[in-house]
Enzyme design. Structure first.
Site, mmCIF file in Angstrom:
data_model
loop_
_atom_site.group_PDB
_atom_site.id
_atom_site.type_symbol
_atom_site.label_atom_id
_atom_site.label_comp_id
_atom_site.label_asym_id
_atom_site.label_seq_id
_atom_site.Cartn_x
_atom_site.Cartn_y
_atom_site.Cartn_z
ATOM 1 N N TRP A 150 12.549 7.108 0.879
ATOM 2 C CA TRP A 150 12.116 6.253 -0.237
ATOM 3 C C TRP A 150 11.448 7.082 -1.333
ATOM 4 O O TRP A 150 10.992 6.542 -2.323
ATOM 5 C CB TRP A 150 11.128 5.197 0.263
ATOM 6 C CG TRP A 150 9.751 5.746 0.606
ATOM 7 C CD1 TRP A 150 9.465 6.892 1.273
ATOM 8 C CD2 TRP A 150 8.486 5.165 0.264
ATOM 9 N NE1 TRP A 150 8.110 7.057 1.400
ATOM 10 C CE2 TRP A 150 7.482 6.002 0.789
ATOM 11 C CE3 TRP A 150 8.100 4.021 -0.412
ATOM 12 C CZ2 TRP A 150 6.115 5.725 0.646
ATOM 13 C CZ3 TRP A 150 6.750 3.747 -0.551
ATOM 14 C CH2 TRP A 150 5.774 4.598 -0.024
ATOM 15 N N ASP A 151 11.393 8.406 -1.156
ATOM 16 C CA ASP A 151 10.637 9.247 -2.090
ATOM 17 C C ASP A 151 11.121 9.107 -3.532
ATOM 18 O O ASP A 151 10.438 9.501 -4.466
ATOM 19 C CB ASP A 151 10.698 10.719 -1.659
ATOM 20 C CG ASP A 151 10.197 10.929 -0.239
ATOM 21 O OD1 ASP A 151 10.614 10.160 0.641
ATOM 22 O OD2 ASP A 151 9.405 11.848 -0.018
ATOM 23 N N GLU A 167 3.203 5.789 8.606
ATOM 24 C CA GLU A 167 4.001 6.026 9.812
ATOM 25 C C GLU A 167 3.175 6.177 11.077
ATOM 26 O O GLU A 167 3.733 6.336 12.163
ATOM 27 C CB GLU A 167 4.861 7.282 9.611
ATOM 28 C CG GLU A 167 5.798 7.118 8.438
ATOM 29 C CD GLU A 167 6.777 8.253 8.300
ATOM 30 O OE1 GLU A 167 6.408 9.391 8.627
ATOM 31 O OE2 GLU A 167 7.908 7.999 7.854
ATOM 32 N N LYS A 182 -1.701 7.314 8.053
ATOM 33 C CA LYS A 182 -1.184 8.616 7.633
ATOM 34 C C LYS A 182 -1.295 8.757 6.119
ATOM 35 O O LYS A 182 -1.625 9.811 5.592
ATOM 36 C CB LYS A 182 0.285 8.715 8.052
ATOM 37 C CG LYS A 182 0.975 9.990 7.615
ATOM 38 C CD LYS A 182 2.419 9.995 8.088
ATOM 39 C CE LYS A 182 3.102 11.315 7.782
ATOM 40 N NZ LYS A 182 4.523 11.305 8.123
ATOM 41 N N GLN A 183 -0.964 7.675 5.410
ATOM 42 C CA GLN A 183 -0.872 7.739 3.946
ATOM 43 C C GLN A 183 -1.087 6.342 3.384
ATOM 44 O O GLN A 183 -1.197 5.377 4.133
ATOM 45 C CB GLN A 183 0.500 8.267 3.555
ATOM 46 C CG GLN A 183 1.642 7.332 3.941
ATOM 47 C CD GLN A 183 2.983 8.027 3.996
ATOM 48 O OE1 GLN A 183 3.349 8.559 5.044
ATOM 49 N NE2 GLN A 183 3.717 8.016 2.908
HETATM 50 C C1 BGC Z 1 6.325 10.434 4.810
HETATM 51 C C2 BGC Z 1 7.343 9.493 4.206
HETATM 52 C C3 BGC Z 1 8.303 10.301 3.367
HETATM 53 C C4 BGC Z 1 8.925 11.391 4.187
HETATM 54 C C5 BGC Z 1 9.843 12.270 3.361
HETATM 55 C C6 BGC Z 1 7.031 11.525 5.578
HETATM 56 O O1 BGC Z 1 6.087 12.433 6.051
HETATM 57 O O2 BGC Z 1 5.470 9.742 5.679
HETATM 58 O O3 BGC Z 1 6.696 8.522 3.426
HETATM 59 O O4 BGC Z 1 9.295 9.467 2.853
HETATM 60 O O5 BGC Z 1 7.917 12.203 4.711
HETATM 61 O O6 BGC Z 1 9.146 12.890 2.338
#
Ligand code: BGC
Length: 788
Positions: free
Chosen positions: A349-350, A488, A604-605
């Site tokens: 989704w980046d 995540e 995590k984020q």
């Molecule tokens: C992140 C995701 C991201 C992916 C690719 C993961 O570590 O949690 O949000 O899309 O990395 O960059």
């Protein structure tokens, strides 16, 4: 400190792989890591070359399970070039103890090394400069200049194309099958030309490299073809060198694959490209001109030297991954660029962090990336059908054909355990696709884009999410069950056998937003288009009525006066944050201790907080009111505080999101996160994985924070809006944009005023709104507006 160069003095065996990533050269079509050309088998360097969109699937067995993975293929290495005195050994690595330097010139897109070699006391100074052409995306060239310092004699230069490579760039994946290439033959000629042909094992993409290696300043060289094998081709040049006199060897390479357009035979195309290619100077001249145009379109300037250099680096790598060559390639946004093998070159989704940057500078590239999603609607529709839904469900990880590429198992390098990977439940990726469709339309104002494919894409996502919402009698609300949000570290409830969470607030609020945009689109499309589209999709009135009812009745959970990340979040334990201070990959640390992040209020984020990045406060308030929640001006700051205190920032996207979100409530803290995000790949990524590729989201996100978040820049109905919220440490900022309708615009921001100028062109005037001021800036003029 020159903000346009990245310099390294001396060797750094520990940091070599990170260097190679950061010194990658590319042009959107392909990219090659900054590994040295002499790196042979057994070297710790990793000379990967990746062609955008060139994937291959391979089967492996791990933890007694058969798994298949699709990789962005490491294609044959075009770099190999080495030399030896006639009676000496091949040069292996620069002489220790003598000066050596590597310099990435970001303005020109070149990588230059200078070093010495010593063969039995014979000392040679070497300068090596390479580029991957931004002008002709199929060409790359490497110029090597040898200057004997204390000897004269005969040198043999060997130039090769190496097809023996495989995907082995990520230690965590080494148990997986990384073999993707079947050789189809190779050859070389006494003219200095070599070629190599291979095919990917399962996707059947033919890849051809052809090279021409010549001496430019020594007429006495003799060239001879050396024995080749199916996956290796080389030519040797024998030349006389004289003390103190430079001798230059140029290797030019053409790369074609069967994915290319207007190509009959790849080898023929590559040889033809070599015939037309000029010498190094000519290639460099055209390449630098292409870069100059790119920089004129998207430069960003700040006062701080450190920040300026990192910004240039971010822009540089973004443009090397997604360039004006991209739209035709049918590719998405690889999360880690074309710079390494992390995440196997997959698309997540980046793009939600990347497309806003492109919309305002390279709208055609943004559109090409959206088209990548549109072309994969058949798979996304099949995935929705399989889940009993109408519309389209995009995969969390996407690659060649749009099927779900998320691995079923992932390795925790800390514990050595292979664990189930449930991240395919991040259904929200589809919401990001729909969000990007709408933002692209807003910025370009182009209804033709909606008619062509944008509307179909957004409507299909909306349908799947409307169907995912089921009515819960007890709650008297629609609910979305069994998903994961962006965080995540939570993929299920403790004690519940089935993975997935209920009513992830990010997913639910964005669902309402997307449903509202679907309704807007149906109102916006010209009548005949709308009817045709609705008919082809089978989208009938009752389904549209469902969009309306779900958008009014979806459940968004709350606890302790804040939006809950998901239903029953309040039941989770608090983590002992002191015990895990500085641990960003909490998931790995806890699992290695036999524990699980699912037990804790530890993210995590940004998850809930992503809403405050993507949507304006007004949009969020309107949605919550629509869902029956009372207006609460303190909700945003309270929710930010709550999650900020419980986030480990285990993803590089986290600092970007927090910098953006905090610009509303705490600009000083926002600035700190921004500067942290700027340092991601140079000063240390949260997961320390820059050796395996750059972080595209952080790179685009930082540019976007400066140019959209801190300036409040938005293009709506053809008007450029600015409403600044600058952090105290940002004194001056200027940048260029090029919008589809407005053409080129330069914005210069000072503490108390902003200047907007439009270069002379035949384009229309640009309408700008700053506070109460609404002005029209004609091409060739500028206007200065106060910020009061
Ligand atoms: C992140 C995701 C991201 C992916 C690719 C993961 O570590 O949690 O949000 O899309 O990395 O960059």
């Amino acid at each position: 400190m020159d903000p346009w160069t990245l310099e390294y003095e001396g060797p750094d065996p520990q940091g070599a792989l990170v260097r190679e990533t950061l010194c990658t050269l590319g042009n959107g079509y392909f990219a090659t890591r900054g590994a040295p050309p002499e790196a042979g088998a057994g070297s710790t360097c990793y000379p990967g070359t990746y062609v955008a969109g060139c994937y291959d699937r391979a089967v492996s067995t791990v933890a007694d399970r058969r798994v298949d993975n699709e990789d962005l293929v490491n294609v044959p290495n075009w770099l190999p070039l080495t030399f030896r005195p006639e009676d000496g050994d091949w040069f292996g690595e620069p002489a220790a103890g003598l000066p050596q330097r590597t310099e990435l010139d970001m303005r020109r897109g070149t990588l230059t090394r200078t070093f010495h070699t010593v063969h039995a006391g014979r000392r040679t100074h070497v300068t090596q400069c390479r580029l991957v052409s931004m002008d002709d995306p199929h060409l790359a060239t490497l110029r090597t200049t040898l200057t004997p310092e204390n000897w004269a004699g005969t040198v043999v230069v060997r130039s090769a194309l190496d097809g023996t490579v495989s995907n082995r760039g990520v230690a965590r994946y080494r148990d997986l099958n990384g073999r993707h290439l079947a050789p189809l033959g190779a050859g070389s000629e006494n003219t200095g030309t070599a070629w190599l042909r291979c095919r990917t094992l399962t996707s059947g993409v033919e890849i051809v490299l052809a090279s021409r290696t010549l001496v430019t300043r020594d007429g006495r060289a003799t060239t001879c073809a050396t024995p080749t094998s199916d996956d290796w081709a080389a030519t040797d040049l024998t030349l006389n060198v004289r003390t103190g006199e430079p001798t230059t060897v140029e290797k030019t390479v053409a790369l074609y694959t069967s994915r290319d357009r207007a190509v009959g035979d790849c080898l023929d195309a590559a040889l033809h490209a070599l015939d037309r290619a000029g010498d190094f100077s000519e290639l460099a001249r055209r390449h630098e001109a292409a870069w100059r145009h790119l920089w004129e379109t998207c430069s960003v300037e700040v006062d701080s030297e450190r920040d300026q250099r990192l910004l240039n680096l971010h822009l540089f790598h973004l443009l090397q991954t997604l360039s004006p060559h991209t739209p035709d390639l049918d590719v998405g946004v690889p999360a880690r660029g074309l710079h390494g093998e992390a995440y196997r070159g997959h698309v997540f989704w980046d793009e939600v962090f990347v497309l806003p940057f492109l919309n305002l500078r390279f709208p055609q590239t943004a559109r090409g990336l959206l088209r990548y999603r549109w072309r994969r609607l058949p798979r996304a529709r099949a995935s929705a059908r399989a889940a009993g839904l109408r519309g389209a469900l995009f995969p969390w990880q996407s690659a060649s054909d749009g099927r779900e590429e998320t691995q079923e198992l992932h390795l925790n390098p800390r514990s050595g355990h292979w664990l189930p990977d449930n991240s395919h439940l991040q259904r929200h990726v589809g919401l990001a696709v729909a969000y990007n469709v709408w933002q692209h339309y807003r910025v370009t104002g182009d209804v033709a884009f909606l008619c062509e494919f944008g509307a179909e894409l957004l409507l299909e996502v909306a349908r799947a999410f409307a169907d995912m919402a089921v009515f819960d009698e007890e709650l008297d609300r629609f609910v979305i069950r069994g998903v994961m949000g962006p965080d995540e570290y939570h993929d299920g409830y403790p004690g519940r056998a089935v993975p997935g969470l209920d009513d992830n607030a990010y997913t639910n609020v964005m669902t309402v937003w997307v449903l509202l945009r679907a309704l807007d689109i149906l109102r916006t499309l010209p009548g005949p288009f709308r009817e045709e589209l609705q008919e082809s999709l089978g989208l009938e009135a009752d389904e549209i009525a469902r969009f309306e009812s779900v958008s009014r009745g979806l459940h968004v959970p709350f606890h302790e006066g804040v939006i809950s990340q998901f239903a029953h979040y309040e039941d989770l334990d608090e983590l002992d944050w002191e015990a895990y201070q500085g641990v960003r990959r909490l998931d790995r640390a806890l699992e290695a201790e036999g524990d699980d992040c699912n037990h804790y209020r530890a993210a995590k984020q940004a998850d809930v907080l992503m809403l405050f990045l993507l949507l304006s406060e007004e949009e969020i308030t309107d949605i919550l009111e629509r869902l029956g929640h009372a207006r609460d001006p303190e909700l945003v700051p309270r929710t930010i505080d709550h999650y900020l205190a419980r986030t480990a920032h285990g993803s590089s996207l986290s600092s970007v999101a927090h910098a953006w979100v905090l610009s509303r409530t705490d600009r000083e803290a926002s600035w700190e996160f921004f500067r942290d995000a700027l340092g991601t790949d140079v000063e240390g990524a949260p997961d320390g994985s820059t050796a395996e590729g750059i972080h595209m989201g952080a790179m685009a996100g930082t540019v976007d924070i400066l140019t959209r978040c801190y300036t409040g820049l938005a293009v709506r109905e053809g008007v450029l809006h600015l409403s600044l919220r600058l952090p105290a440490d940002l004194d001056r900022l200027s940048f260029d944009l090029r919008c589809l309708r407005q053409g080129r615009v330069r914005v210069e921001v000072f503490r108390d005023r902003v200047r907007v100028s439009v270069p002379a062109s035949g384009g229309p005037p640009v309408t700008v709104r700053v506070g109460v001021h609404l002005v029209s800036v004609r091409p060739g003029t500028a206007c200065l507006l106060p910020l009061a």
